[in-house]
Each structure stands twice: as C-alpha cells, then as structure tokens.
Design an enzyme around this catalytic site. Structure first.
Site, PDB file in Angstrom:
ATOM      1  N   ASP A  12       0.873  -1.164   0.000  1.00 61.16           N
ATOM      2  CA  ASP A  12       0.000   0.000   0.000  1.00 61.16           C
ATOM      3  C   ASP A  12       0.916   1.221   0.000  1.00 61.16           C
ATOM      4  OD1 ASP A  12      -2.396   1.518   0.210  1.00 61.16           O
ATOM      5  OD2 ASP A  12      -2.129   1.643   2.381  1.00 61.16           O
ATOM      6  N   ASP A  14       0.041   5.059   0.926  1.00 61.56           N
ATOM      7  CA  ASP A  14      -0.137   5.973   2.056  1.00 61.56           C
ATOM      8  C   ASP A  14      -0.293   5.174   3.345  1.00 61.56           C
ATOM      9  OD1 ASP A  14      -0.109   8.146   0.235  1.00 61.56           O
ATOM     10  OD2 ASP A  14      -2.254   7.878  -0.131  1.00 61.56           O
TER      11      ASP A  14
END
Length: 184
Positions: A12, A14
C-alpha cells in the site's frame, strides 16, 4: 508458460511507504515512512517483484487528477532509484462511490478491499502467489490480499525495513522463486 515465476510484495502507498497526511498527491507532501526506501531495496535484493497498490479517492473527490497521481509515482520511482531501489509497477484506483466527479463516482473491482489491482498485476507479471504477500495499514488491504489469494500483513508503523526484514526471515523456502502454480 511464463518464465521467471517470482514472489511479489504488494505495498500500500499511504501509511506504508509514506506517512498518510490525507490525500497526498504532491511530492512536497511526501514524507517517507522510516526505512521505506531501504525496505524496497531489500525486497529488490531478495528477488521479489515490488508493486504499489493504492486507493486514490482524491481523484473521485476532485482534490487532484490522475495526472497528479502518475506524476507523484514517477517522482517516487526517481527518488527510489537514487538509492538503488525500484517499484516494478504501480496500480491505483481513482474511483469512489461517493465521489463528486461523475466519471469516477462508482464502486469498482479495483478499489480495496476488492482485489482488482492485485489480480491485474498477477495477470500481467509472472507472480507466484504462494510466495507473495501484501503489506497494508488497513483491514481493507488485508481483505484485498485474501481475496487475491495471497498473505496480508498489517503494518502499524515503525521502521518498514525492520518489518520487511522480519517478514523475509519468516518466509518459508529458500527465497521468492518457485515453480509456477498449476494452470487454471
């Protein structure tokens, strides 16, 4: 049959690679997570494909454009390359069912917790899912990993390179390379 079947690390963005300041879309807003660049390099050195899979609802909400997302990812790739690290591919979902930009206001199979981004990468690259994993900072990331048939690991902060190092130490076998899965 594909050559060079390898494990993949799906990251991922952020909250895993950079601190999630909310709708990060400009390079001046990027603050790398401690150990993030080293973690990517470690994965590269261990022979893993490294992919970024990120929901980017800021596009659907009209906060920034897809061009902004692509530009930021290009900049991130350049910064990683300066340290000898690389992301093999990026996927992002610009959609959100509550978006204000009509073209992006929808539920789609790419928005995590749906597995679309991961499955697309697995279709385009010779990924051995049995040797692959996702690192995310939300339950939806882990749900996407499970739906794609790979392990998911929750990153709650700290030094990402230490987290990745511990994951690699626990991986079974002699490394990320394995026989391809049986044909579907």
């Amino acid at each position: 049959m594909r050559d060079a079947w390898r494990g993949a690390a799906f990251l991922d963005r952020d909250g895993v690679l950079n601190i999630d300041h909310g709708y990060v879309h400009r390079r001046e807003d990027v603050e790398w997570i401690q150990g993030a660049i080293t973690a990517v390099k470690l994965l590269n050195d261990h022979g893993y494909f490294v992919f970024v899979v990120t929901n980017q609802s800021g596009v659907a909400r009209g906060f920034y454009s897809e061009t902004d997302v692509k530009s930021l990812h290009h900049w991130m790739q350049t910064e990683l390359a300066r340290q000898g690290a690389r992301i093999d591919d990026f996927r992002y979902c610009p959609h959100h069912p509550d978006g204000t930009v009509g073209a992006y206001r929808m539920a789609c199979r790419c928005r995590k917790p749906e597995p679309g981004m991961l499955l697309d990468l697995c279709d385009r690259w010779p990924v051995d899912r049995t040797r692959s994993f996702l690192i995310g900072d939300h339950l939806r990331d882990l749900q996407a990993a499970e739906a794609a048939g790979i392990r998911g690991h929750l990153f709650t902060g700290g030094d990402l390179s230490e987290f990745v190092g511990a994951l690699l130490a626990r991986q079974s076998g002699d490394g990320p390379t394995a026989s391809p899965p049986p044909p579907a």
